[in-house]
Design an enzyme around this catalytic site. Structure first.
Site, PDB file in Angstrom:
ATOM      1  N   HIS A   1      28.597  24.854   7.723  1.00  0.00           N
ATOM      2  CA  HIS A   1      28.118  23.669   6.369  1.00  0.00           C
ATOM      3  C   HIS A   1      29.241  23.026   6.352  1.00  0.00           C
ATOM      4  CE1 HIS A   1      32.028  25.621   5.689  1.00  0.00           C
ATOM      5  NE2 HIS A   1      32.030  27.597   5.971  1.00  0.00           N
TER       6      HIS A   1
ATOM      7  N   MET B   1      31.107  30.042  13.861  1.00  0.00           N
ATOM      8  CA  MET B   1      30.336  31.476  13.849  1.00  0.00           C
ATOM      9  C   MET B   1      28.634  30.912  13.457  1.00  0.00           C
ATOM     10  SD  MET B   1      32.665  34.846  13.922  1.00  0.00           S
ATOM     11  CE  MET B   1      32.768  34.837  11.816  1.00  0.00           C
TER      12      MET B   1
ATOM     13  N   HIS C   1      32.583  22.769   8.339  1.00  0.00           N
ATOM     14  CA  HIS C   1      32.838  22.665  10.006  1.00  0.00           C
ATOM     15  C   HIS C   1      32.249  21.508  10.210  1.00  0.00           C
ATOM     16  CE1 HIS C   1      31.061  27.025   9.440  1.00  0.00           C
ATOM     17  NE2 HIS C   1      32.399  26.947   9.765  1.00  0.00           N
TER      18      HIS C   1
ATOM     19  N   LYS D   1      41.331  26.674   5.466  1.00  0.00           N
ATOM     20  CA  LYS D   1      40.880  28.138   5.174  1.00  0.00           C
ATOM     21  C   LYS D   1      41.023  29.738   5.506  1.00  0.00           C
ATOM     22  CE  LYS D   1      37.073  30.016   4.356  1.00  0.00           C
ATOM     23  NZ  LYS D   1      36.732  31.125   4.737  1.00  0.00           N
TER      24      LYS D   1
ATOM     25  N   ASP E   1      19.113  25.967  12.406  1.00  0.00           N
ATOM     26  CA  ASP E   1      19.346  24.507  11.670  1.00  0.00           C
ATOM     27  C   ASP E   1      20.773  23.389  12.342  1.00  0.00           C
ATOM     28  OD1 ASP E   1      17.760  25.540   9.897  1.00  0.00           O
ATOM     29  OD2 ASP E   1      18.390  26.838   9.135  1.00  0.00           O
ATOM     30  N   ASP E   2      21.926  25.041  12.346  1.00  0.00           N
ATOM     31  CA  ASP E   2      23.269  24.587  12.488  1.00  0.00           C
ATOM     32  C   ASP E   2      23.353  23.024  13.709  1.00  0.00           C
ATOM     33  OD1 ASP E   2      24.444  26.236  11.785  1.00  0.00           O
ATOM     34  OD2 ASP E   2      24.569  27.992  13.202  1.00  0.00           O
TER      35      ASP E   2
ATOM     36  N   GLN F   1      23.446  17.334  15.108  1.00  0.00           N
ATOM     37  CA  GLN F   1      22.335  15.882  15.482  1.00  0.00           C
ATOM     38  C   GLN F   1      23.303  14.847  14.447  1.00  0.00           C
ATOM     39  OE1 GLN F   1      19.375  17.301  18.352  1.00  0.00           O
ATOM     40  NE2 GLN F   1      18.342  17.048  16.317  1.00  0.00           N
TER      41      GLN F   1
ATOM     42  N   SER G   1      32.436  28.596   2.696  1.00  0.00           N
ATOM     43  CA  SER G   1      32.189  29.555   3.854  1.00  0.00           C
ATOM     44  C   SER G   1      30.576  29.829   4.123  1.00  0.00           C
ATOM     45  CB  SER G   1      33.241  30.643   3.050  1.00  0.00           C
ATOM     46  OG  SER G   1      32.675  31.955   3.941  1.00  0.00           O
ATOM     47  N   SER G   2      30.436  30.745   5.397  1.00  0.00           N
ATOM     48  CA  SER G   2      29.398  30.751   6.043  1.00  0.00           C
ATOM     49  C   SER G   2      29.075  31.889   4.827  1.00  0.00           C
ATOM     50  CB  SER G   2      29.424  30.907   7.309  1.00  0.00           C
ATOM     51  OG  SER G   2      29.743  29.828   8.131  1.00  0.00           O
ATOM     52  N   ARG G   3      29.700  32.855   4.393  1.00  0.00           N
ATOM     53  CA  ARG G   3      29.807  33.815   3.627  1.00  0.00           C
ATOM     54  C   ARG G   3      28.925  33.521   2.077  1.00  0.00           C
ATOM     55  NH1 ARG G   3      33.688  36.157   6.740  1.00  0.00           N
ATOM     56  NH2 ARG G   3      33.464  38.269   8.301  1.00  0.00           N
TER      57      ARG G   3
HETATM   58  O1  PAF Z   1      37.235  30.952  12.132  1.00  0.00           O
HETATM   59  C1  PAF Z   1      36.503  31.447  12.349  1.00  0.00           C
HETATM   60  O2  PAF Z   1      35.166  30.896  11.802  1.00  0.00           O
HETATM   61  C2  PAF Z   1      36.207  32.012  13.700  1.00  0.00           C
HETATM   62  O3  PAF Z   1      37.416  33.268  13.572  1.00  0.00           O
HETATM   63  C3  PAF Z   1      36.682  31.941  15.319  1.00  0.00           C
HETATM   64  C4  PAF Z   1      38.438  30.695  14.974  1.00  0.00           C
HETATM   65  C5  PAF Z   1      34.914  30.804  15.468  1.00  0.00           C
HETATM   66  C6  PAF Z   1      36.867  32.912  16.410  1.00  0.00           C
HETATM   67  O4  PAF Z   1      35.698  33.263  15.923  1.00  0.00           O
END
Ligand code: PAF
Length: 284
Positions: free
Chosen positions: A35, A31, A38, A153, A78-79, A84, A189-191
């Site tokens: 970070h 989403m 990912h 996670k 930024d993502d 890249q 986490s992005s949050r």
């Molecule tokens: O884990 C996530 O970021 C989301 O739940 C996903 C798998 C991209 C689905 O929107």
């Protein structure tokens, strides 16, 4: 510059062109607000497959809280820059609009995940896993990857995606990857970018608690550990405990007592102000 595709026709065309050369497709759904966690998934995918599609899409149907959806960080430029740094020519970014995915009908399909969807996150976030199932299935249909990568996670999400692939006979290998942590132990986490300074300072307490439970798992009863965790959270007022459970990794049902032959994991969700954090750890 990496190619960023914003609609289905363009991404499927690009993938078809790669596939003509018998390339294997890896897929990392995200989403955005990327970070290191990912990036670890993308790195693994780049090692295993010839090119990797990274989706960046804040999926509205998996949010049960509009405020959370609106405040979810969106940082596409930024993502793309971060991706890249991993590869200049083996990553395709798919950042569709809500319309491209839902065609004006932004609702989730209904799924039966054999009960996995009713535990933990499913209990506290109504409809969440129907939303996740809907978007992941649509992405699998569009991208048709051979391998797809998900972080542990969201362990329940990973279990549910594996269940969906099995039940719907989708030809993709789902690969779970370890949780990526900050030096403090806080799960990435992005949050986390939304944590205020006092919450940020206190957030590593979540992992410390899980690690202590893991270290004592051999000698303590389940009930003792549940009580201990509640008492630890009661001693501070920055983080609000939503749930802590010890669950069987196969069924995700809460364990009352330990059984020798089973594998267990501890799962936790907390609120740090209005930011919801989840984490989990293997216990045996
Ligand atoms: O884990 C996530 O970021 C989301 O739940 C996903 C798998 C991209 C689905 O929107």
């Amino acid at each position: 510059m990496l190619n960023v595709f914003t609609n289905k026709a363009a991404i499927t065309g690009a993938i078809a062109a790669y596939k003509l050369q018998k390339e294997t497709v890896g897929f990392v759904p995200t989403m955005g607000a990327l970070h290191q966690g990912h990036l670890a998934l993308v790195k693994k995918a780049l090692l295993d497959t010839s090119f990797v599609v990274v989706s960046i899409f804040v999926n509205p149907t998996q949010f049960d809280n509009n405020d959370d959806l609106e405040k979810y960080p969106r940082t596409l430029d930024d993502d793309v820059k971060l991706l890249q740094t991993l590869s200049k020519n083996r990553i395709l970014v798919y950042a569709p609009s809500v319309f491209d995915i839902y065609q004006g009908k932004t609702v989730a399909d209904s799924f039966n995940f054999d009960g996995l969807e009713f535990e933990m996150e499913g209990r506290f976030r109504t409809g969440h896993f129907d939303g996740v199932g809907t978007i992941v299935k649509r992405f699998f249909e569009i991208i048709k990857p051979q391998k797809a990568y998900f972080g542990e996670k969201d362990f329940q999400q990973l279990a549910i995606v594996k269940k969906m692939v099995q039940k719907h006979a989708i030809p993709v290998q789902v690969i779970g990857c370890p949780i990526y942590r900050e030096p403090s132990g806080l799960a990435m986490s992005s949050r986390n970018t939304r944590l205020n300074p006092s919450c940020k300072a206190m957030a590593p307490f979540v992992y410390k608690t899980l690690a202590t439970v893991r270290d004592n798992f051999g000698t303590k009863r389940v009930e003792e550990m549940l009580e201990w965790v509640s008492s630890q959270f009661a001693k501070q007022d920055v983080l609000k405990l939503e749930y802590f459970i010890i669950a069987d990794v196969e069924t995700l049902k809460p364990a009352q007592e330990k059984q020798e032959t089973k594998k267990y994991r501890a799962f936790i969700a907390v609120y740090a102000d209005d930011v919801r954090l989840i984490d989990n750890i293997a216990l045996n």
